[in-house]
Enzyme design. Structure first.
Site, short mmCIF file in Angstrom:
data_model
loop_
_atom_site.label_atom_id
_atom_site.label_comp_id
_atom_site.label_asym_id
_atom_site.label_seq_id
_atom_site.Cartn_x
_atom_site.Cartn_y
_atom_site.Cartn_z
N CYS A 186 49.03 54.98 -4.31
CA CYS A 186 48.80 54.19 -3.10
C CYS A 186 47.42 53.55 -3.14
O CYS A 186 47.23 52.42 -2.68
CB CYS A 186 48.88 55.07 -1.86
SG CYS A 186 50.38 56.02 -1.74
N ASP B 114 50.93 76.56 27.70
CA ASP B 114 51.34 75.54 28.65
C ASP B 114 52.78 75.21 28.26
O ASP B 114 53.18 75.45 27.12
CB ASP B 114 50.41 74.33 28.49
CG ASP B 114 50.94 73.12 29.23
OD1 ASP B 114 51.30 73.27 30.41
OD2 ASP B 114 51.00 72.05 28.63
N ASP C 59 48.12 71.18 26.00
CA ASP C 59 47.89 69.82 25.52
C ASP C 59 47.44 68.87 26.63
O ASP C 59 46.85 67.83 26.34
CB ASP C 59 49.17 69.26 24.90
CG ASP C 59 50.22 68.96 25.96
OD1 ASP C 59 50.32 69.74 26.93
OD2 ASP C 59 50.92 67.96 25.82
N CYS D 39 49.65 59.55 -2.37
CA CYS D 39 49.24 59.89 -3.73
C CYS D 39 48.26 58.85 -4.23
O CYS D 39 47.94 57.89 -3.55
CB CYS D 39 50.45 59.92 -4.65
SG CYS D 39 51.24 58.33 -4.76
#
Lengths: 59, 736
Positions: B34, B439, B625, B31
């Protein structure tokens, strides 16, 4: 209709001023972080210490 | 933080005022609070002159005096505040500067300014034409308009002109060719009309057209840019660095781009191997699941080849970086990738297909109008004016916005669903998919292994095993520690590289490691593997009691079963192609209810299977991946890869999805199908607009006022139609 002779240049140069302003703000990176800018408005960091955290300055 | 020093010189660039500058990707920003916390926290460090966080891109720019504060203090200060930060490699800095985006914005500014000011004149002329404007005033207004329009159009048309010229040079037609012809003719005609003191000029149409088209162009550009910058943050947070061993023995972390063949690199236990190379010193086991799909760990020692992207289990390795030597797995993958990429570039995006049908028709219509009016006896000049007004009114204003506007809305929806797309046409290609090839390892399953038997809290032995596991960085041990929730490591732990760990507990020796390390017989291992074909084994022994075997396996993603059955119910054909052993793949396929699966596939096998599917008429979405999936990802009609994938696969895929769930895959397909439908609607809206507008133009009734109203009206309609897609947001949640 002589009034047009200076009204048109005035109108166009006002528009041009706006364009120059836009190009300047673009060049100085003011559109780089639109998300952050809207929150920075609310931050008090730029005020002196005694005016921070919501206290109103003494009138 | 890592055990060795980073070589900060490689990340820091000198700034103009004598200080230094560094860009960091920051993780954990939730937010606006920060932002203030980070900036204030860093400003307190001595020597920091500027710390500014970009809340849009989650990037931090810091300028400071290197004499007063070392760079690692900045990173560790952020660390203490709870934000993980990684510096960007300055070598890639240049590529990140968004030049074309800025150019488009400037052109939007110029054309917007011009069209507004010219409209001021035009409205006066239009109202004057029906009342009492004098010829001198009208000429003055037209000349002022020309004065604004000529330089503005010359500036703002450049992005279109470049792309149109490139297309013509390549003997193609794209949307920019008719745009350039239409705009230049409109301006040229207007100048001639002005010279002849005519009643009408089209300066406002030309500039307004450019303004709307540039907005569409910028939306398109911005969408790609946002995805790219997020992908870069992810890459930086995954820390693409390597610990280089200097000739004097010191170890420094440097960006991967600074590593040269022949360098020596240190890889500690539990780290991902950053480079391809040959092991110089050290014994360990390597998890190759990202590279080959194989889940069992492979033992490695001096002389063994290791690949970037594999995970070092428990030993410390020193690797000599090798140049590609032509016969390695990576070279094979690269070769296949290149071939697959070439095949894919033949796909023509919807917008260009529309343009290639549109341009000939429009230009033929204009030519026919000209010839028709001339034969009718109107004289060549008025006929030419009518023909050009046909070109102006059909100039693809709505068509230029029709597809980018939908792409922007759809990519926003995809982003919220956790999918980042690399290019706008990925949406079109996703919408066409009818077969999905998954995969297994790391895609249908999570990247980390989990216990096969549920953890019983009363199980004291397992709790001890978990505490012992805390002292090892072996992936299986890490998984055991996580599963048991252990938090206090046992004292006096000794580690035997490649075997396991032992410690003493209440006067007894406890051991955790490979079955052989704990004295488990081969027969028992074989018997257990018969029951759980795809399991990896960890053994645990207290004193001299018989050891206990803990089978583990990479578990399926939590929602994999629901997502697969949802996709099947929507009519997609599902297939699993994995490089893993047959037993492991069969178990996963059974659990998910997938009937078509193949195990032990090499990268070339996967490509071959995809080609076979293509020949059967299927349009394939590949989800994978691993390094072994990269060629298949590049070769499939469209591809997705999880964010945990190796760099090469992410680059080869059309989109990346975030998180542990598989739901983004289903959401992406749903959103794309709806987006494609809206794109087609928008194209039809443009067609209908032209069916109405062209006859009016051919008949010669198009005044500049009609052109301006028609253009802005049609642009607004297609944009509004694209925004309708947002309504999908709530529905996608329920379905997924």
């Amino acid at each position: 209709m002589e009034v047009l002779l200076y009204l048109i240049p005035v109108a166009v140069s006002l528009g041009a001023l706006g364009l120059v302003g836009f190009l300047w703000s673009l060049k100085s990176g003011q559109y780089d972080d639109l998300e952050g800018a809207k929150w920075r408005v609310l931050s008090d960091d730029d005020l002196p210490e005694d005016q921070q955290s919501g206290k109103m300055p003494d009138a | 933080m890592t055990v060795h020093m980073r070589d900060w010189d490689a990340f820091v660039t000198p700034a103009a005022d004598g200080g230094v500058h560094m860009d960091l990707a920051v993780e954990g920003i939730t937010c606006a609070a920060c932002m203030g916390e980070i900036e204030r926290g860093l400003a307190q460090l001595p020597g920091v002159t500027r710390a500014r966080l970009n809340l849009t891109s989650h990037r931090l720019a810091v300028d400071w005096d290197a004499e007063q504060t070392p760079a690692d203090l900045i990173v560790s200060t952020l660390d203490h505040m709870g934000y993980r930060a990684h510096p960007f490699d300055p070598a890639a800095q240049k590529a990140r500067e968004d030049r074309s985006g800025r150019e488009l914005l400037r052109a939007i500014g110029v054309s917007g300014f011009a069209s507004m000011n010219i409209m001021l004149m035009s409205v006066s002329v239009w109202s004057g034409n029906v009342t009492d404007i004098t010829d001198e005033t009208r000429d003055l207004f037209h000349w002022v308009s020309a004065l604004i329009a000529l330089p503005a159009v010359a500036y703002a048309i450049r992005p279109f002109l470049r792309s149109a010229l490139a297309a013509i040079r390549g003997h193609r037609l794209n949307m920019d060719v008719p745009i350039c012809i239409g705009v230049s003719l409109a301006v040229g005609l207007s100048v001639i009309q002005t010279l002849q003191s005519q009643h009408h000029a089209y300066f406002e149409s030309a500039t307004m057209l450019l303004f709307f088209l540039l907005v569409g162009r910028y939306l398109d550009h911005n969408m790609r840019g946002r995805t790219r910058s997020l992908a870069e943050n992810i890459a930086a947070l995954k820390a693409e660095v390597a610990a280089r061993i200097a000739p004097d023995g010191t170890v420094r972390e440097v960006p991967l781009s600074k590593i040269e063949p022949g360098d020596r690199v240190l890889v500690t236990a539990g780290e991902r191997i950053p480079v391809d190379g040959v092991i110089d010193v050290g014994q360990s086991e390597v998890d190759q699941s990202l590279v080959t799909g194989e889940t069992a760990l492979a033992p490695v020692g001096p002389g063994t080849r290791v690949y970037a992207g594999t995970l070092n289990a428990d030993g410390v390795l020193e690797i000599r970086v090798s140049a590609a030597s032509g016969a390695t797995l990576l070279d094979e993958v690269n070769r296949l990738l290149e071939a697959a990429g070439q095949a894919k570039s033949r796909y023509v995006v919807l917008a260009d297909r529309a343009a290639s049908m549109y341009s000939p028709i429009v230009h033929a219509a204009a030519l026919t109008t000209f010839l028709g009016w001339t034969l009718y006896g109107l004289g060549w000049q008025p006929s030419l004016i009518i023909a050009i007004s046909v070109l102006i009114i059909t100039c693809p204003c709505a068509l230029g916005l029709a597809i980018p506007a939908v792409q922007v809305v759809a990519s926003g929806l995809l982003f919220r669903a956790g999918v980042l797309i690399h290019s706008g046409d990925a949406i079109e290609r996703l919408a066409a998919a009818d077969t999905i090839v998954f995969d297994k390892t790391g895609t249908l399953t999570l990247a980390q292994p989990e216990l096969l038997e549920p953890v019983d809290d009363a199980d004291q032995d397992l709790a001890v095993a978990g505490r012992l596991a805390l002292s090892s960085r072996h992936p299986l041990a890490l998984a055991l520690a996580r599963a048991t929730g252990a938090s206090h490591p046992l004292g006096g732990v000794q580690e035997t590289t490649g075997a396991g760990v032992e410690a003493s507990q209440d006067g007894q020796t406890v051991r955790l490691g490979s079955p052989a390390f704990c004295g488990v017989s081969e027969a028992r291992v074989a018997e257990l593997l018969e029951r759980h074909g795809d399991a990896s084994l960890l053994a645990f022994r207290v004193g001299t009691e018989p050891a206990r075997l803990i089978p583990m396996r990479q578990s399926l993603r939590p929602d994999a079963k629901q997502v697969i059955s949802l996709l099947q119910s929507r009519g997609y054909r599902i297939e699993i192609l994995s490089g893993d052993r047959s037993g492991a793949v069969e178990a996963a396929a059974m659990a998910l209810g997938v009937t078509h699966w193949r195990a032990g596939m090499t990268p070339a096998d996967k490509i071959a299977r995809l080609d076979q599917l293509k020949a059967e008429g299927a349009t394939v979405l590949m989800v994978g991946d691993g390094l072994n999936d990269a060629p298949a990802l590049a070769g499939a009609h469209v591809s997705l890869s999880p964010v945990t994938a190796v760099h090469l696969s992410q680059a080869a895929a059309d989109a990346v999805f975030l998180g542990d769930a598989l739901a983004p895959v289903a959401d992406a397909l749903l959103i794309s199908r709806r987006a494609k439908a809206v794109m087609m609607e928008n194209l039809w809206i443009s067609v209908i607009y032209n069916l109405i507008a062209v006859p009016i133009a051919v008949a010669g009734f198009v005044t500049p006022l009609v052109a301006a109203a028609a253009m802005s009206g049609s642009s607004l309609i297609v944009t509004a139609n694209a925004l309708r897609l947002r309504l999908l947001r709530s529905r996608a949640r329920i379905d997924g």
